[in-house]
Design an enzyme around this catalytic site. Structure first.
Site, PDB file in Angstrom:
ATOM      1  N   GLU A   7      -5.857   4.033  15.804  1.00 52.17           N
ATOM      2  CA  GLU A   7      -7.222   3.517  15.942  1.00 52.17           C
ATOM      3  C   GLU A   7      -7.290   2.038  15.608  1.00 52.17           C
ATOM      4  OE1 GLU A   7     -10.489   6.685  14.879  1.00 52.17           O
ATOM      5  OE2 GLU A   7      -8.684   7.034  13.710  1.00 52.17           O
ATOM      6  N   CYS A  33      -9.563  -5.090  13.344  1.00 57.66           N
ATOM      7  CA  CYS A  33      -8.993  -4.305  12.252  1.00 57.66           C
ATOM      8  C   CYS A  33      -7.987  -3.337  12.873  1.00 57.66           C
ATOM      9  CB  CYS A  33     -10.129  -3.555  11.546  1.00 57.66           C
ATOM     10  SG  CYS A  33      -9.537  -2.434  10.269  1.00 57.66           S
ATOM     11  N   CYS A  84      -1.981   8.491   7.169  1.00 57.24           N
ATOM     12  CA  CYS A  84      -1.653   7.739   5.945  1.00 57.24           C
ATOM     13  C   CYS A  84      -1.085   8.704   4.915  1.00 57.24           C
ATOM     14  CB  CYS A  84      -2.906   7.054   5.396  1.00 57.24           C
ATOM     15  SG  CYS A  84      -2.577   6.012   3.940  1.00 57.24           S
ATOM     16  N   CYS A 144      -6.010   8.808  -1.205  1.00 62.09           N
ATOM     17  CA  CYS A 144      -7.223   8.301  -1.836  1.00 62.09           C
ATOM     18  C   CYS A 144      -8.357   9.281  -1.517  1.00 62.09           C
ATOM     19  CB  CYS A 144      -7.543   6.903  -1.310  1.00 62.09           C
ATOM     20  SG  CYS A 144      -6.167   5.750  -1.544  1.00 62.09           S
ATOM     21  N   CYS A 168     -11.269   8.408   1.099  1.00 62.21           N
ATOM     22  CA  CYS A 168     -10.915   7.912   2.435  1.00 62.21           C
ATOM     23  C   CYS A 168     -10.628   9.063   3.395  1.00 62.21           C
ATOM     24  CB  CYS A 168      -9.700   7.003   2.327  1.00 62.21           C
ATOM     25  SG  CYS A 168      -9.181   6.338   3.922  1.00 62.21           S
ATOM     26  N   GLY A 198      -3.508   3.813   7.488  1.00 60.88           N
ATOM     27  CA  GLY A 198      -2.160   3.596   6.963  1.00 60.88           C
ATOM     28  C   GLY A 198      -2.097   2.610   5.825  1.00 60.88           C
ATOM     29  N   SER A 231      -4.259  -5.484   3.597  1.00 62.65           N
ATOM     30  CA  SER A 231      -4.842  -4.796   2.449  1.00 62.65           C
ATOM     31  C   SER A 231      -3.892  -3.698   1.973  1.00 62.65           C
ATOM     32  CB  SER A 231      -6.185  -4.180   2.877  1.00 62.65           C
ATOM     33  OG  SER A 231      -6.740  -3.430   1.822  1.00 62.65           O
ATOM     34  N   SER A 255      -6.706  -2.994  -2.988  1.00 60.17           N
ATOM     35  CA  SER A 255      -7.777  -2.008  -3.164  1.00 60.17           C
ATOM     36  C   SER A 255      -7.710  -1.458  -4.580  1.00 60.17           C
ATOM     37  CB  SER A 255      -7.601  -0.859  -2.170  1.00 60.17           C
ATOM     38  OG  SER A 255      -7.646  -1.375  -0.866  1.00 60.17           O
ATOM     39  N   LEU A 256      -8.765  -1.700  -5.352  1.00 60.09           N
ATOM     40  CA  LEU A 256      -8.735  -1.266  -6.755  1.00 60.09           C
ATOM     41  C   LEU A 256      -9.493   0.036  -6.963  1.00 60.09           C
ATOM     42  CD1 LEU A 256      -9.200  -4.256  -9.220  1.00 60.09           C
ATOM     43  CD2 LEU A 256      -7.236  -2.732  -8.969  1.00 60.09           C
ATOM     44  N   CYS A 289     -14.712   1.112   7.206  1.00 54.63           N
ATOM     45  CA  CYS A 289     -13.609   1.289   6.257  1.00 54.63           C
ATOM     46  C   CYS A 289     -13.485   2.741   5.844  1.00 54.63           C
ATOM     47  CB  CYS A 289     -13.888   0.526   4.958  1.00 54.63           C
ATOM     48  SG  CYS A 289     -13.747  -1.212   5.095  1.00 54.63           S
TER      49      CYS A 289
HETATM   50  N1  SAH Z   1      -4.142   1.443   2.733  1.00 57.62           N
HETATM   51  C1  SAH Z   1      -4.693   0.132   2.648  1.00 57.62           C
HETATM   52  C2  SAH Z   1      -5.504  -0.308   3.867  1.00 57.62           C
HETATM   53  C3  SAH Z   1      -6.519   0.648   4.444  1.00 57.62           C
HETATM   54  S1  SAH Z   1      -8.044   0.930   3.665  1.00 57.62           S
HETATM   55  C4  SAH Z   1      -5.524  -0.003   1.384  1.00 57.62           C
HETATM   56  O1  SAH Z   1      -5.707   0.977   0.694  1.00 57.62           O
HETATM   57  O2  SAH Z   1      -5.932  -1.104   1.063  1.00 57.62           O
HETATM   58  C5  SAH Z   1      -9.000  -0.514   3.739  1.00 57.62           C
HETATM   59  C6  SAH Z   1     -10.101  -0.538   2.667  1.00 57.62           C
HETATM   60  O3  SAH Z   1     -11.087   0.470   2.877  1.00 57.62           O
HETATM   61  C7  SAH Z   1      -9.543  -0.275   1.265  1.00 57.62           C
HETATM   62  O4  SAH Z   1     -10.014  -1.257   0.397  1.00 57.62           O
HETATM   63  C8  SAH Z   1     -10.143   1.066   0.883  1.00 57.62           C
HETATM   64  O5  SAH Z   1     -10.321   1.161  -0.497  1.00 57.62           O
HETATM   65  C9  SAH Z   1     -11.441   1.064   1.644  1.00 57.62           C
HETATM   66  N2  SAH Z   1     -11.974   2.396   1.896  1.00 57.62           N
HETATM   67  C10 SAH Z   1     -11.311   3.537   2.104  1.00 57.62           C
HETATM   68  N3  SAH Z   1     -12.159   4.563   2.312  1.00 57.62           N
HETATM   69  C11 SAH Z   1     -13.405   4.039   2.248  1.00 57.62           C
HETATM   70  C12 SAH Z   1     -14.702   4.587   2.422  1.00 57.62           C
HETATM   71  N4  SAH Z   1     -14.874   5.872   2.718  1.00 57.62           N
HETATM   72  N5  SAH Z   1     -15.749   3.757   2.309  1.00 57.62           N
HETATM   73  C13 SAH Z   1     -15.582   2.455   2.041  1.00 57.62           C
HETATM   74  N6  SAH Z   1     -14.378   1.878   1.894  1.00 57.62           N
HETATM   75  C14 SAH Z   1     -13.298   2.664   1.983  1.00 57.62           C
END
Ligand code: SAH
Length: 367
Positions: free
Chosen positions: A93, A106, A113, A117, A120, A166, A198, A221-222, A344
């Site tokens: 995607e 993006c 992935c 998390c 996500c 990913g 990221s 991503s924290l 995101c």
């Molecule tokens: N794996 C990488 C890149 C993909 S996610 C990473 O973790 O950074 C890109 C961003 O989207 C990350 O900052 C993640 O924390 C955020 N993200 C993931 N799921 C989300 C959601 N449901 N709503 C808002 N942001 C989200």
């Protein structure tokens, strides 16, 4: 795939070597590179400035494109999502985000992935496989051709973010290869300075990236500032906890150019990580490590069956104010393409129907 060489992942020198193995002169390699990367043509038959017999031989031994577009969705805010399939049938995607100054694409670094998390949607796919450099580059070609027309120059240049499906730092070699191909002035000419990668925090690869010349910008991503909560939300934290992660960021900071900042992304989950106390914990963590950085607060994009709701606008604003009062540069990101599963954390190869379009835009309107 058969033994066909996937040409979209080749740099210009590699393209030249490839045509030389076919007994062709170097300039044919340059011509082919420009046709695929500058004009973004996706079949040899369209490259009419190549002799017909060469095109026929290329058709036998190589591929100009491998991704197939399955469906395309356009959001009410103009964001477009492309759902594609690899040659072996896996979902990929890409999201095109029109913006006032410069449009952003993006892209995905993997199909699915491996990280889990909890907030996500992509995590629910698991890892299908990492994408090749060619598959990464093709995503950009497809999005640009669709947005502007095949081969048409981008009106204002394009920013790229590796924030699709990913974990890019688990596919760093192919990612960097793709970025080198895309940076070529005779091709797409999108330089690493226009690219942000990221990561969920793959510490050894952050250190590798710090040593890479011509590297892209980095975002981390924290989602939580404490070890305990981050363990719960982002299981990768068990391997690389915040202290290790922030130490790697400190090393990375030494490579920042003037004016460049490291970005920390913080997804705002209602009642989970959005209290005043948690804002202070985040500010303290960042201040203790004293890293030239900024924080992007990302309102959670809800999707069934994720167990979270987005924080309210007021809570996000309070959180931002607390961070700013402690000297942290903070920005609130506006969600884009929520109604078509393009925002995101929403990329999970969903075939959007009208009914869930309406449903998800209502979810968006409720907060
Ligand atoms: N794996 C990488 C890149 C993909 S996610 C990473 O973790 O950074 C890109 C961003 O989207 C990350 O900052 C993640 O924390 C955020 N993200 C993931 N799921 C989300 C959601 N449901 N709503 C808002 N942001 C989200």
């Amino acid at each position: 795939m058969d033994n066909a060489v996937q040409l979209t992942g080749l740099s210009q020198p590699e393209m030249i070597s490839f045509v030389e193995t076919m007994g062709e002169p170097a300039y044919r390699g340059r011509q082919l590179f420009a046709a695929l990367q500058h004009r973004r043509l996706r079949s040899f038959d369209e490259i009419t400035d190549l002799p017909k017999d060469l095109r026929a031989r290329l058709n036998e031994m190589a591929k100009a494109a491998t991704l197939k577009i399955e469906s395309q969705y356009t959001s009410g805010d103009g964001t477009r999502r492309y759902l594609m399939k690899t040659h072996d049938g896996l979902p990929v995607e890409t999201v095109f985000i029109p913006e006032e100054r410069r449009d952003t694409i993006c892209f995905s670094s993997q199909s699915g992935c491996p990280l889990q998390c909890t907030f996500c949607l992509t995590a629910q796919l698991g890892l299908l496989r990492s994408l090749t450099a060619g598959e990464i580059v093709e995503q950009i070609h497809i999005a640009l051709n669709n947005a502007y027309g095949t081969g048409v120059k981008t009106p204002r240049g394009t920013n790229l973010v590796a924030m699709g499906a990913g974990e890019p730092l688990l596919n760093l070699d192919q990612l960097l290869k793709a970025l080198r191909v895309m940076a070529d002035p005779q091709g797409l000419h999108i330089v690493p300075n226009r690219v942000t990668v990221s990561t969920a925090g793959v510490v050894p690869r952050i250190l590798d990236l710090a040593k890479t010349s011509d590297r892209p910008h980095l975002a981390i991503s924290l989602a939580a500032a404490t070890d305990e909560l981050r363990n719960e939300l982002m299981p990768i934290n068990k391997r690389w906890p915040p202290e290790d992660l922030l130490s790697a960021c400190k090393v990375f900071e030494k490579t920042l150019k003037p004016g460049e900042r490291l970005t920390f992304e913080y997804v705002m989950l209602d009642g989970v990580n959005d209290s005043d106390e948690q804002a202070r914990q985040l500010a303290n963590l960042l201040n203790r490590h004293d890293i030239r950085s900024k924080v992007n607060l990302i309102p959670h994009n809800p999707a069934d069956p994720l167990p979270y709701r987005p924080s309210s606008d007021q809570t996000v604003e309070r959180f931002k104010n607390i961070l700013e009062s402690k000297g942290i540069h903070t920005y609130v990101r506006r969600p884009r393409g929520r109604d078509i599963f393009a925002a995101c954390g929403q990329l999970a190869a969903r075939q959007t129907t009208l009914s869930n379009r309406i449903e998800s835009s209502l979810v968006g309107a409720n907060n």
